[in-house]
Design an enzyme around this catalytic site. Structure first.
Site, short mmCIF file in Angstrom:
data_model
loop_
_atom_site.label_atom_id
_atom_site.label_comp_id
_atom_site.label_asym_id
_atom_site.label_seq_id
_atom_site.Cartn_x
_atom_site.Cartn_y
_atom_site.Cartn_z
N ASP A 155 -0.91 -5.72 -10.51
CA ASP A 155 0.12 -6.66 -10.03
C ASP A 155 -0.57 -7.82 -9.30
O ASP A 155 -1.72 -7.72 -8.89
CB ASP A 155 1.11 -5.96 -9.09
CG ASP A 155 0.46 -5.32 -7.87
OD1 ASP A 155 -0.64 -4.73 -8.02
OD2 ASP A 155 1.01 -5.43 -6.77
N GLU A 211 0.38 -2.74 -5.56
CA GLU A 211 -0.59 -2.85 -4.46
C GLU A 211 -0.22 -3.98 -3.51
O GLU A 211 -0.39 -3.87 -2.30
CB GLU A 211 -2.01 -3.03 -5.00
CG GLU A 211 -3.11 -2.90 -3.96
CD GLU A 211 -3.40 -4.16 -3.17
OE1 GLU A 211 -4.05 -4.06 -2.12
OE2 GLU A 211 -2.98 -5.26 -3.59
ZN LIG Z 1 -5.96 -7.32 -4.52
#
Ligand SMILES: [Zn+2]
Length: 358
Positions: free
Chosen positions: A35, A100
């Site tokens: 992501d 994340e």
């Molecule tokens: Zn990163």
């Protein structure tokens, strides 16, 4: 991964992709999150952030260094391991992890708790400019809440104003920041108020609740208990009977799976003499003929869950300069992507050859 001849490729229910090379007893993982953050104002970009561009050996675009460049490096590192037979007695998992940027480490909590994969060591491939990184500070999100008694704003003496109960707490938090400790490598902890809000039945009434949101950065010497205890023991918090709450994260992944967790992202710091760091250094020296720089990240990574919560040793090594992460000038040198792939290929043999099985 299919084109690179991986032995197994899975996409788990959260949406993480895991590719396997080899099936030996020594299990290692390379991690790159797939992501990215949003692009912000497109007018700030000199390239289309979603198409990217290559100029003079540098790739520009959203995710170039944070961290699709590293994803390419670890996938091809796996391919080199397979083609040159460098894996020895290792199983190498190459992981493209999700979410994340919203909740660092949640993906690895899921992989370790639910995914049936448990490496003995993990390489975090976030950008290090090809230095070896030993860790970073952790963080927490905490709220402090005060309660009041509302009444008509024309006669405030009949009520108890929750904002006035919060005011000395705000001052105490500012003073607390100046006394927080730590150790020299990662530095001291910090605390700051990132938001303040209150409720009241009307703008012509005394506030019946007040809340402050704390961004607490954790030193290597801080724990969840110590950080909460410091707030709870502030004289103003005791006097106001304020509530101290560690917040939760419960947002669905792109596949719709919600995996709630506390917003506690512990510090991790790999000891200097740890075999994982030694093996990383040996792999680097073997490839590039000199010892690597050793450093730490300013930002946070999935290491908060892998090493911080689960105690599995992590080391950081990745292409790109972390200062370009989240910027409209995001970029990565192709030369570093290639060199990083070589290191990812050399690392499993260097680690499994030198470090005794746990
Ligand atoms: Zn990163």
């Amino acid at each position: 991964m299919t084109a690179c001849g991986y032995d197994e490729i899975r996409v788990d229910p959260m949406g993480n992709i895991l590719g396997r090379i080899g099936d030996g007893p020594r299990v290692l993982a390379l991690d790159a999150h797939v992501d990215t953050v949003d692009v912000g104002n497109p007018a700030n970009w000199s390239v289309d952030p979603f198409r990217g561009d290559e100029r003079d050996g540098i790739v520009y675009g959203r995710g170039a260094c944070d961290m699709k460049g590293a994803l390419a490096s670890i996938v091809y590192g796996g391919r080199i391991v397979r083609e040159l037979g460098l894996g020895g007695d290792c199983t190498l998992w190459v992981v493209g992890s999700v979410q994340e940027e919203d909740c660092d480490g949640l993906c690895w909590q899921y992989i370790l708790n639910e995914g049936g994969v448990r490496p003995e060591a993990v390489v975090i491939a976030e950008p290090t400019n090809l230095a070896l990184y030993r860790g970073h500070r952790g963080r927490m999100e905490i709220e402090v809440r005060t309660q009041g008694v509302s009444c008509h704003g024309s006669a405030p003496e009949r009520g108890v104003n929750a904002v006035y109960k919060m005011a000395p707490i705000v001052a105490d938090i500012e003073r607390l920041n100046a006394r927080l400790g730590g150790e020299p490598f990662l530095g001291t902890g910090t605390v700051t108020i990132s938001e303040i809000r209150s409720t009241s039945p009307s703008l012509c009434a005394v506030a019946d609740s007040a809340t402050i949101h704390l961004d607490r950065r954790l030193a290597a010497t801080d724990t969840l208990e110590s950080a909460v205890g410091e707030i709870e023991s502030l004289p103003s918090v005791r006097a106001a009977g304020a509530q101290v709450v560690v917040l939760d994260y419960a947002v669905p992944s792109w596949r719709g799976l919600t995996y709630p967790t506390r917003k506690y992202y512990p510090t991790w710091l790999l000891p200097e003499e740890h075999p994982l760091l030694q093996a990383g250094g040996a792999a680097y020296e073997g490839l590039f003929g000199r010892p690597p720089e050793i450093g730490r990240w300013v930002f946070s990574t999935n290491g908060v869950a892998v090493m911080g919560l689960h105690g599995i040793p992590c080391v950081g090594f990745g292409p790109g300069n972390e200062t370009y992460a989240h910027m409209a000038t995001e970029q990565i040198p192709i030369d570093q992507v290639v060199r990083a792939a070589a290191w990812y290929a050399a690392f499993p043999g260097a680690y499994a050859g030198a470090a005794p099985a746990a």
